[in-house]
Design a protein around this motif. Structure first.
Motif, short mmCIF file in Angstrom:
data_model
loop_
_atom_site.label_atom_id
_atom_site.label_comp_id
_atom_site.label_asym_id
_atom_site.label_seq_id
_atom_site.Cartn_x
_atom_site.Cartn_y
_atom_site.Cartn_z
N LYS A 144 0.88 -1.15 0.02
CA LYS A 144 0.01 0.06 0.04
C LYS A 144 1.04 1.19 0.06
CE LYS A 144 -3.40 2.50 2.68
NZ LYS A 144 -3.95 2.77 3.87
N ASP A 145 0.77 2.20 -0.95
CA ASP A 145 1.34 3.25 -1.14
C ASP A 145 2.88 3.43 -1.36
OD1 ASP A 145 -1.08 4.58 -0.98
OD2 ASP A 145 -0.84 4.64 1.20
N THR A 146 3.45 2.10 -1.45
CA THR A 146 4.92 2.00 -1.96
C THR A 146 5.06 0.95 -2.63
OG1 THR A 146 5.17 2.54 0.75
CG2 THR A 146 7.14 1.51 -0.35
N SER A 147 6.18 1.18 -3.49
CA SER A 147 6.75 0.36 -4.45
C SER A 147 8.13 0.18 -4.55
CB SER A 147 6.09 0.61 -5.88
OG SER A 147 6.39 1.79 -6.18
N GLY A 164 -0.09 13.42 2.51
CA GLY A 164 0.86 14.58 2.38
C GLY A 164 2.41 14.32 2.12
N VAL A 165 2.72 13.43 1.81
CA VAL A 165 4.21 13.11 1.37
C VAL A 165 4.03 12.25 0.30
CG1 VAL A 165 5.12 13.20 3.77
CG2 VAL A 165 4.26 10.95 2.79
N LYS A 166 5.07 12.57 -0.67
CA LYS A 166 5.42 11.56 -1.73
C LYS A 166 6.81 11.93 -2.16
CE LYS A 166 3.67 11.41 -6.68
NZ LYS A 166 3.05 11.79 -7.66
N LYS A 222 8.06 17.40 -1.96
CA LYS A 222 7.33 18.61 -1.83
C LYS A 222 8.18 19.28 -0.79
CE LYS A 222 2.70 17.33 -2.44
NZ LYS A 222 1.34 17.02 -1.98
N SER A 223 8.64 18.69 0.35
CA SER A 223 9.48 19.53 1.45
C SER A 223 10.86 19.28 1.45
CB SER A 223 9.08 18.96 2.88
OG SER A 223 9.46 17.61 3.01
N SER A 224 11.41 18.46 0.23
CA SER A 224 12.89 18.28 0.39
C SER A 224 13.59 17.56 1.64
CB SER A 224 13.78 19.63 -0.09
OG SER A 224 13.17 19.78 -1.10
#
Length: 181
Positions: free
Chosen positions: A75-78, A111-113, A150-152
């Motif tokens: 889920k949400d990770t590959s 909120g993270v990617k 997004k936030s580095s």
């Protein structure tokens, strides 16, 4: 006042119990149900693997060295990567190996990617329970580096990774079995 730490892999006691149970199963199965290693992979053999939670395709360059392309999706990770294996002489029905792994990781969540890389060293073994079929277990340290787009913000560190899988092998040179002798 302080954020509650999140558990990533459960308690260390749970991991130790799982590892002990797996070792116990392997030790009993090697004496009672061991298949002949005459059908172990050789040069030119192709293997299809099912591991938690993914798939892999392995090719034996020689009787002792193989490469595997693998993909794992949770889920949400590959994770996609390449593994290199070095096999050793069989011990009590188990074909031991050592290897290195390099992976590309992508993730997304609340909120993270982002993405990152992992590099691993591992030790393990394969138990052949039927002609051309094996169960595989390996364990080792992995250096993981991840960065949020997004936030580095980035995070890195060493985690210990355990892999369990089933393999099916076909093809190969049945006249060459130098590591089984």
């Amino acid at each position: 006042m302080f954020a509650k730490p999140q558990k990533t892999f459960g308690s260390p006691f749970k991991a130790r119990r799982t590892l002990a149970a797996l070792l116990l199963i392997f030790s009993f199965s090697t004496t009672a149900f061991a298949s002949s290693l005459d059908d172990a992979p050789t040069s030119g053999t192709v293997g299809l693997g099912l591991n938690y939670p993914g798939l892999g395709v392995r090719y034996f360059l020689t009787d002792q060295y193989s490469l595997e392309a693998k993909a794992q999706i949770e889920k949400d990770t590959s994770v996609g990567g390449l593994r290199a294996y070095r096999y050793f002489s069989a011990i009590s029905g188990i074909l031991p190996f050592a290897g290195l792994e390099a992976d590309y990781i992508s993730f997304k969540g609340d909120g993270v990617k982002g993405s990152g890389f992992a590099g691993s060293a591992f030790l393990g073994g394969e138990f052949f329970f039927a002609r051309s079929f094996s169960a595989q277990f390996d364990f080792g340290p992995s250096y993981i580096q991840l960065k949020d787009k997004k936030s580095s913000l980035s995070v890195s560190g060493i985690e210990y990774v355990m892999n369990i899988g089933l393999n099916y092998y076909f093809g190969g040179d049945s006249d060459s079995r130098s590591y089984v002798k």
